[in-house]
Design a protein around this motif. Sequence first.
Motif, mmCIF file in Angstrom:
data_model
loop_
_atom_site.group_PDB
_atom_site.id
_atom_site.type_symbol
_atom_site.label_atom_id
_atom_site.label_comp_id
_atom_site.label_asym_id
_atom_site.label_seq_id
_atom_site.Cartn_x
_atom_site.Cartn_y
_atom_site.Cartn_z
ATOM 1 N N GLN A 296 -7.571 -38.779 19.888
ATOM 2 C CA GLN A 296 -7.921 -40.053 19.689
ATOM 3 C C GLN A 296 -6.544 -40.963 19.290
ATOM 4 O OE1 GLN A 296 -10.955 -41.312 20.255
ATOM 5 N NE2 GLN A 296 -10.594 -43.403 19.624
ATOM 6 N N ALA A 297 -6.103 -40.719 18.664
ATOM 7 C CA ALA A 297 -4.783 -41.214 18.105
ATOM 8 C C ALA A 297 -3.918 -41.721 19.135
ATOM 9 C CB ALA A 297 -3.946 -40.857 16.842
ATOM 10 N N ASP A 298 -3.491 -40.717 19.993
ATOM 11 C CA ASP A 298 -2.911 -40.879 21.198
ATOM 12 C C ASP A 298 -3.392 -41.871 22.194
ATOM 13 O OD1 ASP A 298 -0.865 -38.974 20.295
ATOM 14 O OD2 ASP A 298 -1.716 -37.286 21.344
ATOM 15 N N ARG A 299 -4.621 -41.657 22.350
ATOM 16 C CA ARG A 299 -5.468 -42.462 23.257
ATOM 17 C C ARG A 299 -5.343 -44.081 22.819
ATOM 18 N NH1 ARG A 299 -9.811 -39.849 24.032
ATOM 19 N NH2 ARG A 299 -11.088 -40.592 22.351
ATOM 20 N N ARG A 300 -5.596 -43.968 21.432
ATOM 21 C CA ARG A 300 -5.477 -45.582 20.988
ATOM 22 C C ARG A 300 -3.958 -46.401 21.078
ATOM 23 N NH1 ARG A 300 -7.796 -48.684 16.764
ATOM 24 N NH2 ARG A 300 -6.332 -49.843 15.593
ATOM 25 N N GLN A 301 -2.916 -45.401 20.807
ATOM 26 C CA GLN A 301 -1.799 -46.078 20.802
ATOM 27 C C GLN A 301 -1.282 -46.286 22.244
ATOM 28 O OE1 GLN A 301 0.484 -46.805 18.087
ATOM 29 N NE2 GLN A 301 1.421 -47.734 19.455
ATOM 30 N N ALA A 302 -1.528 -45.300 23.056
ATOM 31 C CA ALA A 302 -1.412 -45.825 24.671
ATOM 32 C C ALA A 302 -2.116 -47.123 25.034
ATOM 33 C CB ALA A 302 -1.480 -44.721 25.533
ATOM 34 N N SER A 303 -3.314 -47.131 24.497
ATOM 35 C CA SER A 303 -4.121 -48.470 24.929
ATOM 36 C C SER A 303 -3.447 -49.714 24.578
ATOM 37 C CB SER A 303 -5.544 -48.454 24.495
ATOM 38 O OG SER A 303 -6.403 -49.463 24.861
ATOM 39 N N MET A 304 -2.868 -49.644 23.138
ATOM 40 C CA MET A 304 -2.284 -50.600 22.549
ATOM 41 C C MET A 304 -0.720 -50.798 23.121
ATOM 42 S SD MET A 304 -3.179 -50.105 18.652
ATOM 43 C CE MET A 304 -2.163 -51.582 17.913
ATOM 44 N N ASP A 305 -0.076 -50.026 23.435
ATOM 45 C CA ASP A 305 1.142 -50.033 24.132
ATOM 46 C C ASP A 305 0.900 -50.731 25.568
ATOM 47 O OD1 ASP A 305 2.319 -49.160 21.983
ATOM 48 O OD2 ASP A 305 2.639 -47.059 23.107
ATOM 49 N N SER A 306 -0.125 -50.419 26.268
ATOM 50 C CA SER A 306 -0.350 -50.992 27.763
ATOM 51 C C SER A 306 -0.510 -52.634 27.542
ATOM 52 C CB SER A 306 -1.565 -50.344 28.107
ATOM 53 O OG SER A 306 -1.593 -50.940 29.600
ATOM 54 N N ILE A 307 -1.538 -52.865 26.440
ATOM 55 C CA ILE A 307 -1.846 -54.267 26.021
ATOM 56 C C ILE A 307 -0.301 -55.113 25.777
ATOM 57 C CG2 ILE A 307 -3.119 -55.840 24.614
ATOM 58 C CD1 ILE A 307 -5.264 -53.732 24.262
ATOM 59 N N LEU A 308 0.219 -54.639 25.157
ATOM 60 C CA LEU A 308 1.569 -55.403 24.384
ATOM 61 C C LEU A 308 2.396 -55.514 25.627
ATOM 62 C CD1 LEU A 308 1.864 -53.718 21.140
ATOM 63 C CD2 LEU A 308 1.344 -56.066 21.510
ATOM 64 N N ASP A 309 2.491 -54.431 26.426
ATOM 65 C CA ASP A 309 3.456 -54.490 27.438
ATOM 66 C C ASP A 309 2.950 -55.412 28.423
ATOM 67 O OD1 ASP A 309 5.109 -52.350 26.698
ATOM 68 O OD2 ASP A 309 4.226 -50.754 28.020
ATOM 69 N N ASN A 310 1.926 -55.469 28.704
ATOM 70 C CA ASN A 310 1.443 -56.560 29.780
ATOM 71 C C ASN A 310 1.304 -58.106 29.209
ATOM 72 O OD1 ASN A 310 0.516 -55.171 32.422
ATOM 73 N ND2 ASN A 310 -0.012 -53.858 30.973
ATOM 74 N N ALA A 311 1.025 -58.070 27.839
ATOM 75 C CA ALA A 311 0.954 -59.322 27.191
ATOM 76 C C ALA A 311 2.544 -59.788 26.997
ATOM 77 C CB ALA A 311 0.510 -59.251 25.954
ATOM 78 N N GLU A 312 3.472 -59.009 26.829
ATOM 79 C CA GLU A 312 4.918 -59.329 26.887
ATOM 80 C C GLU A 312 5.223 -60.023 28.236
ATOM 81 O OE1 GLU A 312 8.498 -56.936 24.839
ATOM 82 O OE2 GLU A 312 7.808 -55.943 26.859
ATOM 83 N N TYR A 313 4.955 -59.404 29.289
ATOM 84 C CA TYR A 313 5.221 -59.808 30.672
ATOM 85 C C TYR A 313 4.718 -61.334 30.802
ATOM 86 C CZ TYR A 313 4.077 -60.801 35.398
ATOM 87 O OH TYR A 313 3.830 -61.605 36.515
ATOM 88 N N LEU A 314 3.349 -61.392 30.465
ATOM 89 C CA LEU A 314 2.775 -62.860 30.521
ATOM 90 C C LEU A 314 3.485 -63.900 29.562
ATOM 91 C CD1 LEU A 314 -0.944 -61.543 30.885
ATOM 92 C CD2 LEU A 314 0.259 -62.443 32.766
ATOM 93 N N PHE A 315 3.681 -63.507 28.518
ATOM 94 C CA PHE A 315 4.253 -64.498 27.613
ATOM 95 C C PHE A 315 5.697 -64.729 27.795
ATOM 96 C CE2 PHE A 315 1.357 -62.703 23.900
ATOM 97 C CZ PHE A 315 0.585 -64.040 24.181
ATOM 98 N N ALA A 316 6.437 -63.849 28.503
ATOM 99 C CA ALA A 316 7.869 -64.029 29.115
ATOM 100 C C ALA A 316 7.710 -64.975 30.289
ATOM 101 C CB ALA A 316 8.327 -62.593 29.420
ATOM 102 N N GLU A 317 6.773 -64.853 31.178
ATOM 103 C CA GLU A 317 6.694 -65.731 32.301
ATOM 104 C C GLU A 317 5.904 -67.406 32.126
ATOM 105 O OE1 GLU A 317 5.326 -65.426 37.004
ATOM 106 O OE2 GLU A 317 4.650 -63.801 35.599
ATOM 107 N N HIS A 318 5.076 -67.272 30.950
ATOM 108 C CA HIS A 318 4.096 -68.365 30.923
ATOM 109 C C HIS A 318 4.261 -69.157 29.564
ATOM 110 C CE1 HIS A 318 2.521 -67.501 34.824
ATOM 111 N NE2 HIS A 318 1.815 -66.535 34.191
ATOM 112 N N GLY A 319 5.123 -68.592 28.456
ATOM 113 C CA GLY A 319 5.114 -68.851 27.221
ATOM 114 C C GLY A 319 3.674 -68.731 26.655
ATOM 115 N N TYR A 320 3.644 -69.120 25.090
ATOM 116 C CA TYR A 320 2.460 -68.981 24.245
ATOM 117 C C TYR A 320 1.376 -69.645 24.833
ATOM 118 C CZ TYR A 320 -0.286 -68.650 20.086
ATOM 119 O OH TYR A 320 -1.396 -68.508 19.277
#
Length: 253
Positions: free
Chosen positions: A41-65
């Motif tokens: 469960q811990a691995d699944r949760r961490q991987a899910s959070m990492d995926s969200i952060l990776d994709n949010a990082e891309y969107l914030f980089a392109e469009h700003g806050y």
Amino acid sequence: MAPGLLAPCKGEKVRHEGEPALTKSGVELTEPDPKNGRVRQADRRQASMDSILDNAEYLFAEHGYNGVTFAEVAKVANVDTALIRYYFVDKKQLFREVFTRRGPEINRLRLEAMARARHNGKNGIPRLADIVDAFMRPAFVKMSDDAGWANYMAIVSYVNSSRGILDELMSEVFDEVSREFLNDLRAIFPRAPEREIYWSYHLLTGAFTFSLGRTGRIDRLSDGLCSSSDSLAIADRLTTSLTVGISALCGQF
């Protein structure tokens, strides 16, 4: 999309039995538990959070806050909006997590490089060119061949030119390294007035963080002769130009 800003690769929504689940960045989502073959469960949760952060990082980089919504992050990350709210509560917290996630690693690399510069100097005082290079180059190296780091540095560029809450994040994450650099300038130029030390820092970080943004402006002005995505070429030239400038400001006293 600005030059150098790359979206994480989109994984397949459907997978065959026995195949590992993948994040949007193509990273294996889970690992089998060697004891019972079930996903931890811990691995699944961490991987899910990492995926969200990776994709949010891309969107914030392109469009700003202000140009990003939870719904857009959820769509790109291929998760429900409710899951993002469960992990991060609101957009402010999500942005904070994105901004602080990579900070400790880049700070460690910069502090290590600055320590080496002092070790190679005379009586613990570094050469100006060496300490300027140590302060900046680790960021350019990290972003030179990694899309995630390039996106993160674009966010740093954006935040450093912002006011209010975003500026507070900049101070929280990077002030330790900045104060170390200021102390090195004082050691190199013991007779320089404090105002010139701070102006030197101000002008250096302006050029530095603007270059992290990969805006593409120099690409257009030079008709492709120069590229704002050529991070290592920028690092070499910034060190040369800023060393000369700081020497002119602080070395006259």
